[in-house]
Design a protein around this motif. Sequence first.
Motif, PDB file in Angstrom:
ATOM      1  N   MET A 112       0.835  -1.212   0.000  1.00 47.71           N
ATOM      2  CA  MET A 112       0.000   0.000   0.000  1.00 47.71           C
ATOM      3  C   MET A 112       0.865   1.256   0.000  1.00 47.71           C
ATOM      4  SD  MET A 112      -3.191  -0.795  -0.137  1.00 47.71           S
ATOM      5  CE  MET A 112      -4.132  -2.341  -0.035  1.00 47.71           C
ATOM      6  N   CYS A 153     -11.766   4.110   2.739  1.00 47.35           N
ATOM      7  CA  CYS A 153     -10.933   2.931   2.421  1.00 47.35           C
ATOM      8  C   CYS A 153      -9.945   2.672   3.558  1.00 47.35           C
ATOM      9  CB  CYS A 153     -10.180   3.180   1.120  1.00 47.35           C
ATOM     10  SG  CYS A 153      -8.957   1.888   0.757  1.00 47.35           S
ATOM     11  N   ILE A 154      -9.874   1.421   4.008  1.00 49.44           N
ATOM     12  CA  ILE A 154      -8.961   1.070   5.117  1.00 49.44           C
ATOM     13  C   ILE A 154      -7.726   0.308   4.602  1.00 49.44           C
ATOM     14  CG2 ILE A 154     -10.726   1.080   6.921  1.00 49.44           C
ATOM     15  CD1 ILE A 154     -10.916  -1.996   6.587  1.00 49.44           C
ATOM     16  N   GLU A 155      -7.535   0.279   3.291  1.00 44.93           N
ATOM     17  CA  GLU A 155      -6.354  -0.368   2.690  1.00 44.93           C
ATOM     18  C   GLU A 155      -6.174  -1.813   3.168  1.00 44.93           C
ATOM     19  OE1 GLU A 155      -2.937   2.180   3.108  1.00 44.93           O
ATOM     20  OE2 GLU A 155      -3.776   3.637   1.686  1.00 44.93           O
ATOM     21  N   GLY A 157      -6.810  -4.528   1.376  1.00 41.79           N
ATOM     22  CA  GLY A 157      -6.297  -5.407   0.317  1.00 41.79           C
ATOM     23  C   GLY A 157      -7.323  -6.405  -0.201  1.00 41.79           C
ATOM     24  N   VAL A 176      -8.212  -0.303  -5.173  1.00 39.62           N
ATOM     25  CA  VAL A 176      -7.777   0.601  -4.103  1.00 39.62           C
ATOM     26  C   VAL A 176      -7.030   1.792  -4.705  1.00 39.62           C
ATOM     27  CG1 VAL A 176      -5.716  -0.835  -3.647  1.00 39.62           C
ATOM     28  CG2 VAL A 176      -6.476   0.782  -1.929  1.00 39.62           C
ATOM     29  N   LEU A 226     -17.163   1.170  -5.524  1.00 36.98           N
ATOM     30  CA  LEU A 226     -16.027   1.022  -6.433  1.00 36.98           C
ATOM     31  C   LEU A 226     -16.466   0.945  -7.900  1.00 36.98           C
ATOM     32  CD1 LEU A 226     -13.911  -1.445  -4.267  1.00 36.98           C
ATOM     33  CD2 LEU A 226     -13.549   1.010  -4.578  1.00 36.98           C
TER      34      LEU A 226
HETATM   35 FE1  SF4 Z   1     -10.114  -0.122   0.364  1.00 35.55          FE
HETATM   36 FE2  SF4 Z   1     -10.096  -2.184  -1.324  1.00 35.55          FE
HETATM   37 FE3  SF4 Z   1     -10.260  -2.634   1.314  1.00 35.55          FE
HETATM   38 FE4  SF4 Z   1     -12.342  -1.549  -0.013  1.00 35.55          FE
HETATM   39  S1  SF4 Z   1     -11.505  -3.613  -0.315  1.00 35.55           S
HETATM   40  S2  SF4 Z   1     -11.513  -0.879   1.949  1.00 35.55           S
HETATM   41  S3  SF4 Z   1     -11.273  -0.281  -1.561  1.00 35.55           S
HETATM   42  S4  SF4 Z   1      -8.517  -1.737   0.174  1.00 35.55           S
END
Ligand code: SF4
Length: 242
Positions: A112, A153-155, A157, A176, A226
């Motif tokens: 990230m 977004c909490i990154e 993955g 992301v 998204l």
């Molecule tokens: Fe962020 Fe992707 Fe996790 Fe959704 S799935 S929170 S867009 S990293």
Amino acid sequence: MSAARRIQVHVLRHNPRDPASEPRLQSYEVEEAAGMTLFLALTEIRERRDPSLAFDFVCRAGICGSCAMLVNGRPRLACNTLTKDLPADITLLPLPGFELIADLSVDTGRWMRALSERLQAWLHARETEVDAARIEEPMDPDLADRIYELDRCIECGCCVAACGTAQMRADFVGAVGLNKIARFSLDPRDARGDGDFYELVGDDDGVFGCMTLLACHDVCPKQLPLQNQIAFLRRRMARAGG
Ligand code: SF4
Ligand code: F3S
Ligand code: FES
């Protein structure tokens, strides 16, 4: 009162730093408790049976993004997935697409960080906005809501792990990354224009590499929009590329 259900948790065990380690599934039986999450089941296994079991967590509240893993093949957060919503046989694998540290622990942080640096995912403030009076300038509330929505977004993955394109192409920025660019391209405080964003994601590693598989949208634990953001960004970048 019916007896508590017993669940079988099958966990991938592997330490890539140990030359003697072979990837294998190890099974543990756990008595399900009311409100038990996968995180609690793993904690019980680690505390009572196997202190060597590796998995990540920080917040236990779906905020830090560190506990994502494949749960019966689907990327999820262990801390907000209830065992009662799953079958009695649960297979846990580490998220694909990230460096494996051990067992269920992967290094999403490094991935990230590299992504953020590559996409320059921070506000490039306009010079005039150093002026304190302008910093206080109100933003249109609807636009502020749209930006706030994407900032959630909490990154974790999960979107990268679920995306066939990301699994085939190591340089693909994933949902992301596209979400980050959509977020800054909306922000009137950012000095960059569509031409600058096109430089960052106007190619096959960016928005034109996305094959609209939409697994990212289905698995995002924060329910980020998204699908809409990728379509929005694709239209903007197609215009910018002329
Ligand atoms: Fe962020 Fe992707 Fe996790 Fe959704 S799935 S929170 S867009 S990293
Ligand atoms: Fe992948 Fe989502 Fe595009 S799953 S191909 S980033 S729509
Ligand atoms: Fe933070 Fe699960 S422990 S999101």
